[in-house]
Scaffold this motif. Structure first.
Motif, PDB file in Angstrom:
ATOM      1  N   VAL A 157     -50.625  -9.615-126.407  1.00  0.00           N
ATOM      2  CA  VAL A 157     -51.497  -8.852-125.519  1.00  0.00           C
ATOM      3  C   VAL A 157     -52.943  -8.946-126.006  1.00  0.00           C
ATOM      4  O   VAL A 157     -53.863  -9.208-125.219  1.00  0.00           O
ATOM      5  CB  VAL A 157     -51.051  -7.368-125.433  1.00  0.00           C
ATOM      6  CG1 VAL A 157     -52.027  -6.563-124.580  1.00  0.00           C
ATOM      7  CG2 VAL A 157     -49.646  -7.260-124.865  1.00  0.00           C
ATOM      8  N   ALA A 158     -53.141  -8.771-127.310  1.00  0.00           N
ATOM      9  CA  ALA A 158     -54.503  -8.793-127.868  1.00  0.00           C
ATOM     10  C   ALA A 158     -55.198 -10.112-127.550  1.00  0.00           C
ATOM     11  O   ALA A 158     -56.390 -10.140-127.240  1.00  0.00           O
ATOM     12  CB  ALA A 158     -54.454  -8.559-129.380  1.00  0.00           C
ATOM     13  N   ALA A 159     -54.427 -11.205-127.613  1.00  0.00           N
ATOM     14  CA  ALA A 159     -55.018 -12.528-127.367  1.00  0.00           C
ATOM     15  C   ALA A 159     -55.490 -12.681-125.922  1.00  0.00           C
ATOM     16  O   ALA A 159     -56.337 -13.514-125.619  1.00  0.00           O
ATOM     17  CB  ALA A 159     -54.007 -13.617-127.707  1.00  0.00           C
ATOM     18  N   ASP A 160     -54.946 -11.877-125.022  1.00  0.00           N
ATOM     19  CA  ASP A 160     -55.302 -11.965-123.595  1.00  0.00           C
ATOM     20  C   ASP A 160     -56.428 -11.019-123.196  1.00  0.00           C
ATOM     21  O   ASP A 160     -56.853 -11.033-122.041  1.00  0.00           O
ATOM     22  CB  ASP A 160     -54.077 -11.639-122.739  1.00  0.00           C
ATOM     23  CG  ASP A 160     -53.155 -12.838-122.584  1.00  0.00           C
ATOM     24  OD1 ASP A 160     -53.490 -13.904-123.152  1.00  0.00           O
ATOM     25  OD2 ASP A 160     -52.137 -12.710-121.907  1.00  0.00           O
ATOM     26  N   ILE A 161     -56.879 -10.185-124.104  1.00  0.00           N
ATOM     27  CA  ILE A 161     -57.966  -9.262-123.758  1.00  0.00           C
ATOM     28  C   ILE A 161     -59.283 -10.013-123.847  1.00  0.00           C
ATOM     29  O   ILE A 161     -59.595 -10.613-124.877  1.00  0.00           O
ATOM     30  CB  ILE A 161     -57.928  -8.022-124.667  1.00  0.00           C
ATOM     31  CG1 ILE A 161     -56.676  -7.212-124.290  1.00  0.00           C
ATOM     32  CG2 ILE A 161     -59.199  -7.181-124.507  1.00  0.00           C
ATOM     33  CD1 ILE A 161     -56.470  -5.966-125.078  1.00  0.00           C
TER      34      ILE A 161
END
Lengths: 226, 219
Positions: free
Chosen positions: B19-23
């Motif tokens: 998820v963090a990589a997609d923010i």
């Protein structure tokens, strides 16, 4: 005119049976613990309370509920690990609950202070919390009619007041303080310090004194229960 | 994307990393209480993400410990946190205006159920003895520009959580854009279309057995 009183007991003395009382705070931060304690001692009952939660542990709002003094509560998040006094009263049918999305709670309080008669918002559309409410489409989105939440009194906490009633807060303890002070007919604020006029930077004042009726200094207030 | 191996279902921490990589870099983001909070562990200063907490702060920092703890500085989960340089404080109506006015780029929420039309159920099981409590979930889900859901694909009993139509009381209508689960990432495309973006430890055929409506493969 600002009323600076000597004790929390004096500050809450005007609260009558059946009054609607807004109480500030989000968790520990901003909870006016000494004012709530004074209200417990004062004895007013049949109260409607507006707060983000429905009390935690055995003190403050939880104790007020335990003592059977709250008839109705308007809040966003009543159910917590330590909300046992509310849970017991609710399950016994002894307290009315109005659950409000937190943003609607804040905006309805703000609207009351700003003289707004009602507003439409997309929040809550299509959910059980919008049942029975008028719905209209604006800008291609379905929106729900929400009414202001007014109150006879507010109990909030700020860091410092000046003698004009201007308030500044500390960090996330600000939360509901400014909007509740503006919404209530009589706003009662506990502060850690009271300073002379001119000692607060006018550019930094968060709540102008026009919204503040009663101030009591409670030095080094206890942290609220979580 | 992350470089972790994806030959098995993801742990909660691995999912938080995905998820963090997609923010998006530079985004203003609200992370919901619980598992979504762990996404912050994988955001770096280079990401330049500003975290919002509903109780009145932008630029929220990491959890505070020991002498750093200030009872006046907590997050939405009522956990003590720290400031970051450039942070700001504001009252509750302003804080929710940031959500409701569409100023937040993204929020990450947990869920009981998400359906193929992006409807979200995450506040109330609907059981008659449950005491309802909604907090800021409806404002966040409805107001943020993008709503990401982070959840397991099925319940502990193996029941699907990504469903054709939510049976639990809704939090928001058509508000979910992506669903991050331990077994796959799903894109909610509108008109009931759900695309599998990637899988973890399974193929789309195996995934389809756990989702009660037809899935689409990513092109």
């Amino acid at each position: 005119m600002l009323n600076i009183v000597e004790s929390a007991a004096q500050a809450v003395a005007p609260i009558t049976d059946g009054a609607t009382v807004m109480i500030g705070g989000f968790g520990v931060a901003g909870q006016p613990v000494e004012l709530i304690d004074a209200l417990i001692d004062q004895g007013a009952t049949g109260l409607t309370v507006v707060n983000n939660n429905a009390g935690n542990g055995d003190v403050g709002l939880a104790k007020l509920i335990q003592l059977g003094r709250v008839r109705r509560i308007i809040c966003s998040f009543p159910r917590q690990a330590d909300s046992h006094h509310f849970d017991a009263r609710y399950r016994a049918g002894e307290i009315d609950l109005e659950v409000v999305p937190q943003g609607n709670l804040a905006e309805r309080i703000r609207a009351a202070g700003a003289g707004i008669g009602a507003f439409f918002t997309p929040t809550g559309y299509g959910t059980p919390l919008a049942e029975g409410k008028e719905v209209r489409e604006f800008n291609g989105r379905m929106q729900v009619l929400e009414l202001p939440i007014t109150a006879d009194f507010s109990l909030t906490k700020a860091a410092t007041a000046d003698e004009a009633g201007n308030l500044v807060y500390r960090k996330t303890a600000r939360n509901f303080g400014p909007i509740m002070a503006a919404a209530a007919e009589t706003s009662i604020v506990q502060v850690t310090d009271i300073v002379e006029r001119g000692r607060l930077d006018p550019e930094a004042i968060v709540t102008p004194g026009i919204y503040v009726d009663t101030v009591v200094r409670v030095p080094g207030p206890a942290a609220g229960s979580d | 994307m992350t470089s972790m191996t994806k030959d098995r279902a993801l742990s909660p921490d691995e999912l938080a990393q995905v998820v963090a990589a997609d923010i998006p870099a530079g985004a203003y983001v609200n992370l919901g209480i619980g598992q979504p909070t762990s996404v912050s562990n994988y955001l770096t200063p280079e990401d330049d993400v500003t975290l919002h907490t509903e109780n009145g702060m932008l630029g929220m920092g990491a959890q505070a410990h020991g002498e750093e703890i200030d009872p006046d500085l907590i997050n939405a989960g009522k956990i003590p946190v720290k400031e970051t340089d450039g942070c700001s404080y504001f009252h509750h109506a302003d804080s929710f205006a940031m959500m409701r006015g569409g100023h937040l780029d993204c929020c990450v929420l947990g869920a009981f159920q998400v359906d193929r039309n992006g409807n979200l159920a995450n506040w109330h099981t609907g059981k008659p003895d449950a005491i309802p409590a909604v907090g800021g979930a409806m404002d966040l889900a409805t107001g943020a520009k993008q709503t990401f859901v982070m959840m397991t694909l099925t319940t502990k009993n193996g029941q699907p959580k990504l469903v054709g139509e939510c049976t639990m009381p809704l939090t928001g209508v058509g508000c979910v854009n992506r669903v991050y689960t331990d077994q796959a990432v799903f894109l909610i495309e509108g008109d009931g279309r759900v695309v599998v973006r990637e899988t973890f430890g399974c193929d789309v055929e195996e995934l389809q057995e756990l989702v009660p409506f037809p899935l689409e493969r990513s092109a």
